[in-house]
Motif scaffolding. Structure first.
Motif, mmCIF file in Angstrom:
data_model
loop_
_atom_site.group_PDB
_atom_site.id
_atom_site.type_symbol
_atom_site.label_atom_id
_atom_site.label_comp_id
_atom_site.label_asym_id
_atom_site.label_seq_id
_atom_site.Cartn_x
_atom_site.Cartn_y
_atom_site.Cartn_z
ATOM 1 N N ALA A 1 5.092 -16.094 2.468
ATOM 2 C CA ALA A 1 4.438 -15.577 3.397
ATOM 3 C C ALA A 1 3.450 -14.621 3.319
ATOM 4 C CB ALA A 1 5.681 -15.234 4.602
ATOM 5 N N ARG A 2 3.623 -13.651 2.624
ATOM 6 C CA ARG A 2 2.698 -12.307 2.354
ATOM 7 C C ARG A 2 1.461 -12.902 1.625
ATOM 8 N NH1 ARG A 2 6.439 -11.074 4.796
ATOM 9 N NH2 ARG A 2 5.083 -12.058 6.343
ATOM 10 N N ALA A 3 1.713 -14.051 0.803
ATOM 11 C CA ALA A 3 0.445 -14.603 0.136
ATOM 12 C C ALA A 3 -0.415 -14.973 1.017
ATOM 13 C CB ALA A 3 0.833 -15.350 -1.217
ATOM 14 N N ARG B 1 -10.296 -17.655 -12.038
ATOM 15 C CA ARG B 1 -11.547 -17.616 -10.801
ATOM 16 C C ARG B 1 -10.858 -17.181 -9.234
ATOM 17 N NH1 ARG B 1 -16.204 -17.705 -12.957
ATOM 18 N NH2 ARG B 1 -16.457 -18.481 -15.345
ATOM 19 N N GLY B 2 -9.857 -17.125 -9.218
ATOM 20 C CA GLY B 2 -9.024 -16.853 -7.880
ATOM 21 C C GLY B 2 -9.152 -15.620 -7.434
ATOM 22 N N ARG B 3 -8.465 -15.677 -6.089
ATOM 23 C CA ARG B 3 -8.277 -14.267 -5.405
ATOM 24 C C ARG B 3 -6.965 -13.709 -5.653
ATOM 25 N NH1 ARG B 3 -9.830 -11.223 -0.768
ATOM 26 N NH2 ARG B 3 -8.026 -10.646 0.228
ATOM 27 N N ILE B 4 -6.926 -12.792 -6.671
ATOM 28 C CA ILE B 4 -5.636 -12.222 -7.100
ATOM 29 C C ILE B 4 -5.455 -10.979 -6.585
ATOM 30 C CG2 ILE B 4 -4.292 -11.643 -9.242
ATOM 31 C CD1 ILE B 4 -5.494 -14.560 -9.102
ATOM 32 N N GLY B 5 -3.905 -11.084 -5.699
ATOM 33 C CA GLY B 5 -3.452 -9.829 -5.140
ATOM 34 C C GLY B 5 -2.791 -8.811 -6.511
ATOM 35 N N ARG B 6 -3.443 -7.729 -6.783
ATOM 36 C CA ARG B 6 -2.909 -7.020 -7.984
ATOM 37 C C ARG B 6 -2.138 -5.795 -7.614
ATOM 38 N NH1 ARG B 6 -7.148 -5.081 -12.147
ATOM 39 N NH2 ARG B 6 -8.095 -4.547 -10.191
ATOM 40 N N ASP B 7 -0.846 -5.737 -7.949
ATOM 41 C CA ASP B 7 -0.011 -4.603 -7.605
ATOM 42 C C ASP B 7 -0.348 -3.326 -8.365
ATOM 43 O OD1 ASP B 7 2.125 -2.609 -7.544
ATOM 44 O OD2 ASP B 7 3.409 -3.955 -8.396
ATOM 45 N N GLU B 8 -0.939 -2.395 -7.671
ATOM 46 C CA GLU B 8 -1.826 -1.432 -8.427
ATOM 47 C C GLU B 8 -1.049 -0.102 -8.724
ATOM 48 O OE1 GLU B 8 -2.357 -0.508 -3.951
ATOM 49 O OE2 GLU B 8 -1.919 -2.131 -5.260
ATOM 50 N N ALA C 1 -2.370 -5.104 -4.174
ATOM 51 C CA ALA C 1 -1.406 -5.842 -3.337
ATOM 52 C C ALA C 1 0.060 -5.009 -3.520
ATOM 53 C CB ALA C 1 -1.192 -7.057 -4.178
ATOM 54 N N TYR C 2 0.073 -3.651 -3.641
ATOM 55 C CA TYR C 2 1.304 -3.056 -3.627
ATOM 56 C C TYR C 2 1.951 -3.296 -2.491
ATOM 57 C CZ TYR C 2 4.566 0.671 -3.981
ATOM 58 O OH TYR C 2 5.758 1.561 -3.763
ATOM 59 N N GLU C 3 1.365 -2.750 -1.421
ATOM 60 C CA GLU C 3 1.626 -3.021 0.172
ATOM 61 C C GLU C 3 2.144 -4.308 0.434
ATOM 62 O OE1 GLU C 3 2.860 -0.318 1.535
ATOM 63 O OE2 GLU C 3 1.958 1.074 0.259
ATOM 64 N N THR C 4 1.522 -5.066 -0.141
ATOM 65 C CA THR C 4 1.997 -6.484 -0.003
ATOM 66 C C THR C 4 3.352 -6.877 -0.468
ATOM 67 O OG1 THR C 4 -0.389 -7.240 -0.169
ATOM 68 C CG2 THR C 4 1.535 -9.060 -0.298
ATOM 69 N N PHE C 5 3.713 -6.392 -1.500
ATOM 70 C CA PHE C 5 5.024 -6.492 -2.201
ATOM 71 C C PHE C 5 5.884 -5.724 -1.339
ATOM 72 C CE2 PHE C 5 2.856 -7.894 -6.165
ATOM 73 C CZ PHE C 5 3.485 -8.930 -6.478
#
Length: 396
Positions: A11-13, A129-136, A159-163
């Motif tokens: 869901a978050r992705a 080549r995708g859109r990558i959410g990266r936990d920073e 993407a830290y807040e996404t996790f």
């Protein structure tokens, strides 16, 4: 990973429109894979990644090669494993398939550094080549740039807040582990206080608490123990201050149990409490009672906060002030939601957080009560079990 976590991540992705999420914080690595890396916990230079696909599954992990045999030793790894770094393992006798697999991973999936290893894993999954959410959260600016340089065709977004949002609503297994961590901490404090006497020091009591937690399969990461006037000091290490009759003893304490945290507070006294301590603690308990009563689905952090503050002030501390009265709890000691002004997000069933009303008066002392709750369909349920009244330590 169970269905609850996969659904939360999926869901978050979708919400953030990413093709994959990349976890890097220890809590997020554990949430997605169950992997616990000792090296990552103690060495800032150690970097792990778990790649979460848009469907919520974890198809690949990136780890130091030193962690590969440990991961395989835990059982059948369900992910593609990519690695970096160097460590020498000698070959013993026998033909254990785990060590043969570790050798193949090193021969075919090793890179010079973590950025190259992550790029190789994403390329293997056709996500380079995708859109990558990266936990920073574990990435310095230099590490962020190294990953960006290794993935020139990808769109990288934080993407830290996404996790954190995915982890906000807990599954049944997580709730039970948080409750178990609370029970371990409560029982350990009761043990430590059972034979407390005048003259015992804060350090002595802290040592007793740590030993009691370890006996119960917990990791004693948190124990603030303060006597007398030092009970006004919020987060302070124990000292050789000795306990005297009638003075406040404030404990802000917890432990880790199988990755999940507890954070509680109790106030105790040796002998008879002063009238001021009784009055102050009663007001703090009234405030926490109001926080608990106000916690239900649809309530907001700011609404709960105001209820607790009003009750504590009305019960005997009219000048009471706080910046928050609670915080989420789980794999980290401070998670979402925050019980504070400005938090208008409605609560959902399955959210777990601590509710607290600390009072610190420099020159006198302090009092505090704090407990973990889980939001239910109709209200909330305490995850702690011991009395929330003023505790009494062992004999004089």
């Amino acid at each position: 990973m169970n269905d609850h976590r996969r659904a939360r991540l999926r869901a978050r992705a979708a919400e953030t429109r990413v093709d994959a999420l990349v976890a890097s914080a220890p809590a997020n690595i554990r949430y997605t894979t169950g992997i616990e890396s000792v090296g990552q916990a103690f060495l800032p230079s150690v970097q792990l990644f778990a790649i979460v696909a848009a469907d919520g599954s974890v198809p690949a992990v990136v780890v130091p090669y030193s962690d590969v045999p440990s991961i395989l030793d835990l059982g059948d790894a369900l992910w593609e494993i990519f690695c970096y770094g160097r460590l020498y393992f000698e070959s013993g006798g026998g033909a254990d398939p785990r060590w043969e697999r570790a050798k193949r991973i090193h021969e075919t999936r090793a890179s010079d550094g973590f950025a190259a290893a992550l790029a190789a894993a994403l390329a293997h999954l056709r996500l380079e080549r995708g859109r990558i959410g990266r936990d920073e959260s574990r990435l310095t600016p230099e590490r962020w740039r190294a990953i960006a340089d290794a993935l020139p065709g990808a769109e990288l977004v934080p993407a830290y807040e996404t996790f954190r949002a995915a982890r906000r609503v807990k599954g049944a297994d997580e709730i039970e582990l948080i409750a178990a961590a609370a029970r371990i901490a409560e029982d350990a404090l009761a043990d430590a206080l059972a034979d407390a006497r005048a003259g015992i020091t804060e350090r002595d009591l802290a040592a007793r608490y740590r030993q009691a937690v370890l006996r119960r399969d917990g990791d004693p990461y948190l124990f603030v123990t303060t006597f007398g006037e030092r009970a006004a000091l919020a987060d302070t290490p124990p000292t050789d201050r000795a306990l005297r009759q009638g003075e406040p003893m404030r404990f802000d304490f917890g432990c880790v149990h199988r990755g999940y945290q507890s954070d509680l507070a109790r106030t105790a006294v040796l002998g008879e409490p002063s009238a001021k301590l009784e009055r102050t603690y009663a007001a703090m308990l009234a405030g926490e009672d109001a926080l608990i009563a106000a916690t239900r689905p649809g309530a907001t952090g700011e609404g709960i906060f105001e209820a607790g503050m009003a009750a504590a002030r009305a019960a005997g501390v009219p000048h009471y002030r706080r910046h928050h009265c609670g915080h989420g709890i789980g794999l980290e000691v401070y998670e979402l939601p925050l019980i504070a002004p400005g938090n208008a997000d409605p609560l959902e069933p399955g959210m777990t957080f601590c509710l607290e009303t600390p009072y610190y008066e420099l020159g006198w002392g302090g009092a505090q009560v704090e407990d973990a709750v889980v939001v239910t369909d109709s209200g909330c349920r305490l995850l702690s079990a011991t009395s929330r009244d003023l505790w009494h330590a062992g004999g004089a």
